[in-house]
Design a protein around this motif. Structure first.
Motif, short mmCIF file in Angstrom:
data_model
loop_
_atom_site.label_atom_id
_atom_site.label_comp_id
_atom_site.label_asym_id
_atom_site.label_seq_id
_atom_site.Cartn_x
_atom_site.Cartn_y
_atom_site.Cartn_z
N GLU A 57 -4.84 -5.18 2.97
CA GLU A 57 -6.26 -4.97 3.21
C GLU A 57 -6.50 -3.71 4.07
O GLU A 57 -7.03 -3.78 5.18
CB GLU A 57 -6.87 -6.21 3.89
CG GLU A 57 -6.75 -7.46 3.01
CD GLU A 57 -7.72 -8.55 3.41
OE1 GLU A 57 -8.82 -8.22 3.87
OE2 GLU A 57 -7.36 -9.74 3.28
N TYR A 59 -8.58 -1.35 4.08
CA TYR A 59 -9.93 -0.92 4.43
C TYR A 59 -10.65 -1.91 5.34
O TYR A 59 -11.80 -1.69 5.72
CB TYR A 59 -10.75 -0.68 3.16
CG TYR A 59 -10.08 0.32 2.25
CD1 TYR A 59 -10.02 1.67 2.61
CD2 TYR A 59 -9.48 -0.08 1.06
CE1 TYR A 59 -9.37 2.59 1.80
CE2 TYR A 59 -8.83 0.85 0.25
CZ TYR A 59 -8.79 2.17 0.62
OH TYR A 59 -8.15 3.09 -0.17
N ARG A 60 -9.95 -2.97 5.70
CA ARG A 60 -10.53 -3.95 6.62
C ARG A 60 -10.41 -3.44 8.06
O ARG A 60 -9.43 -2.80 8.42
CB ARG A 60 -9.80 -5.28 6.48
CG ARG A 60 -10.37 -6.41 7.31
CD ARG A 60 -9.75 -7.72 6.86
NE ARG A 60 -10.26 -8.86 7.62
CZ ARG A 60 -10.08 -10.12 7.26
NH1 ARG A 60 -9.44 -10.41 6.14
NH2 ARG A 60 -10.54 -11.11 7.99
N GLU A 61 -11.41 -3.72 8.87
CA GLU A 61 -11.40 -3.25 10.26
C GLU A 61 -10.23 -3.88 11.02
O GLU A 61 -9.96 -5.07 10.91
CB GLU A 61 -12.71 -3.63 10.95
CG GLU A 61 -12.81 -3.12 12.38
CD GLU A 61 -14.13 -3.49 13.04
OE1 GLU A 61 -14.29 -3.19 14.23
OE2 GLU A 61 -15.01 -4.05 12.34
N LYS A 62 -9.52 -3.03 11.79
CA LYS A 62 -8.36 -3.48 12.55
C LYS A 62 -8.72 -3.63 14.03
O LYS A 62 -9.18 -2.68 14.66
CB LYS A 62 -7.20 -2.49 12.40
CG LYS A 62 -6.89 -2.08 10.97
CD LYS A 62 -6.54 -3.26 10.07
CE LYS A 62 -6.28 -2.79 8.64
NZ LYS A 62 -6.04 -3.92 7.71
#
Length: 358
Positions: A57, A59-62
Motif C-alpha cells: 500500500e 500510497y497510504r499515509e505512513k
C-alpha cells in the motif's frame, strides 16, 4: 408429481448435505486447498533473478517514518505473513501506519543450484535495503527476519550495521547445539545426512523433501491431526478460510538451492559455527557483536523448529544496549497466524517498533 415431504424428505435432504460435505473434504485432499492468499495491495519496486521486493500500500499515509524490510526463509513461501484478509501480519502493520516491504526470494530453478548464503546475504540483501531507503527517502530502516530469514538477517546486520535502526528476529535460530535441536539433532547428524550428496543429486532440494522432514518431527499432528481438524470444521460448519490458507502454504514449499542447503546443514546444524564466530562469507567473518542497534528477539514455547534456547542465544552475542527477548506460548507458525497472534505477537511488534521508529 407429489413433493417429497415429511420425514423421508428430511432424511434425503440430510443425506445430500452429508454427501456434499464428504465431497468437499475429499476434493481438498485430492486436489489441494484452493484459496487466494497474499491479498494486501502491493507493488514490485525491485527485482533480481527470481527475487522480488514488494512495498505494501505505497500510497497510504505512513504514520511512522522508518520503513520495515521483512526477510523470510528460503523454505516455504513468505505469504504466511500475508495469509488472508483479517489474518495478515502485513495487513496489520500497514494498518498501524508502518511502511512495509517484503523480500520474496521466489522459486529457484535448476540454474540456481549454486546459490549460497554469500549470494543472499552479500548481494541481495544490501541492494534490497538500499532500494527500501531510496524508495522511502530515509537514511535508515528496520530489518525483520523470520525463521531462517532471521538467521540471514542477523548475519547481514553483523556485516552491514551502519544504517540499521532496528533489528527484529522472529523464531530465528542462532545457536545449534545438539541438546537444543530435538529430533533435528538426529535428522541432521553427519552420520545419517550428507548434504553434499543430496545437493549433487538434486541440484535444488525439492520442497517436498524439506516438508516431509519437518512434518516427521510431529507426524501424528501433521499427518493425522491436520485432516481431523479439517473434517471437524466441515461437518460442524465452522469457517474454513484460515485452515485452507495454511494447508495451501504448508504444501507450497519451493526448492532449496543445493549450495545454500549444504551450508545450512553443515555449517549451522552440524558444526554450530555462527555462535562461535566461524562463519565466513567470501572471507568476511560474521561477528554478531557488531550488532549495536535495538534488538527484539521473539521465540515460541511450543516451537520445535527453532527452540527457545536457539533464539535466545543472540542476546549474549550482540553489543546492543537496547535488547529484549520475548517468549510467546505458541509454535513456530502459530505465533504468526494462530488465534492468539492478534493479541500476542502483532501488538508486541507494533508497540516495540512505534517507540523506535521515526
Amino acid at each position: 408429481m407429489a413433493e417429497n415431504t415429511g420425514a423421508g424428505g428430511a432424511a434425503a435432504s440430510g443425506f445430500e448435505e452429508l454427501l456434499d460435505k464428504y465431497r468437499r473434504g475429499m476434493s481438498i485432499i485430492v486436489e489441494g486447498a484452493r484459496i487466494d492468499t497474499g491479498q494486501t495491495p502491493k507493488e514490485v519496486v525491485w527485482t533480481k533473478n527470481k527475487a522480488k521486493l514488494y512495498r505494501y500500500e505505497p500510497y497510504r499515509e505512513k504514520k511512522h517514518r522508518t520503513p520495515i524490510l521483512i526477510v523470510y526463509a528460503l523454505i516455504n513461501r513468505p505469504y504466511v505473513l500475508d495469509l488472508i484478509p483479517g489474518n495478515s501480519f502485513i495487513e496489520y502493520l500497514v494498518g498501524e501506519g508502518f511502511d512495509v516491504y517484503m523480500l520474496d526470494w521466489g522459486i529457484p530453478g535448476d540454474e540456481d543450484a549454486e546459490m549460497s548464503f554469500e549470494h543472499y546475504v552479500l548481494d541481495y540483501l544490501p541492494r534490497a535495503a538500499r532500494k527500501v531507503m531510496r524508495t522511502s527517502r530515509t537514511e535508515d530502516y528496520t530489518l525483520f527476519g523470520y525463521c531462517m530469514g532471521g538467521t540471514m538477517s542477523a548475519m547481514y546486520a553483523a556485516l552491514f550495521p551502519e544504517r540499521m535502526r532496528n533489528l527484529i528476529l522472529l523464531t530465528a535460530p542462532i545457536a545449534f547445539p545438539k541438546e537444543h535441536l530435538g529430533l533435528y539433532a538426529l535428522f541432521t547428524d553427519s552420520k545419517y545426512l550428507d548434504p553434499g550428496i543430496m545437493a549433487d543429486a538434486f541440484g535444488c532440494i525439492p520442497g517436498e523433501i524439506i516438508d516431509t522432514g519437518n512434518r516427521m518431527l510431529r507426524p501424528v499432528t501433521n499427518y493425522v491431526g491436520t485432516y481431523v481438524n479439517m473434517w471437524e470444521r466441515i461437518f460442524e460448519d465452522k469457517p474454513m478460510e484460515t485452515w485452507l490458507a495454511m494447508n495451501k502454504w504448508v504444501n507450497d514449499g519451493p526448492p532449496f538451492p543445493g549450495a545454500a542447503f549444504k551450508q545450512w546443514i553443515t555449517e549451522f546444524y552440524q558444526q554450530n559455527r555462527l555462535v562461535k564466530g566461524e562463519i565466513r562469507l567470501r572471507g568476511r567473518r560474521v561477528d554478531l557483536s557488531n550488532i549495536r542497534c535495538p534488538l527484539l528477539s521473539v521465540a515460541g514455547k511450543k516451537d520445535h523448529i527453532c527452540t527457545v534456547p536457539q533464539a535466545e542465544a543472540i542476546m549474549d552475542l550482540v553489543s546492543s544496549e537496547d535488547k529484549e527477548f520475548f517468549v510467546l506460548d505458541a509454535g513456530h507458525v502459530g505465533l504468526m497466524t494462530g488465534r492468539g497472534a492478534k493479541k500476542g505477537l502483532w501488538p508486541k511488534v507494533s508497540g516495540w517498533l512505534a517507540e523506535r521508529s521515526g
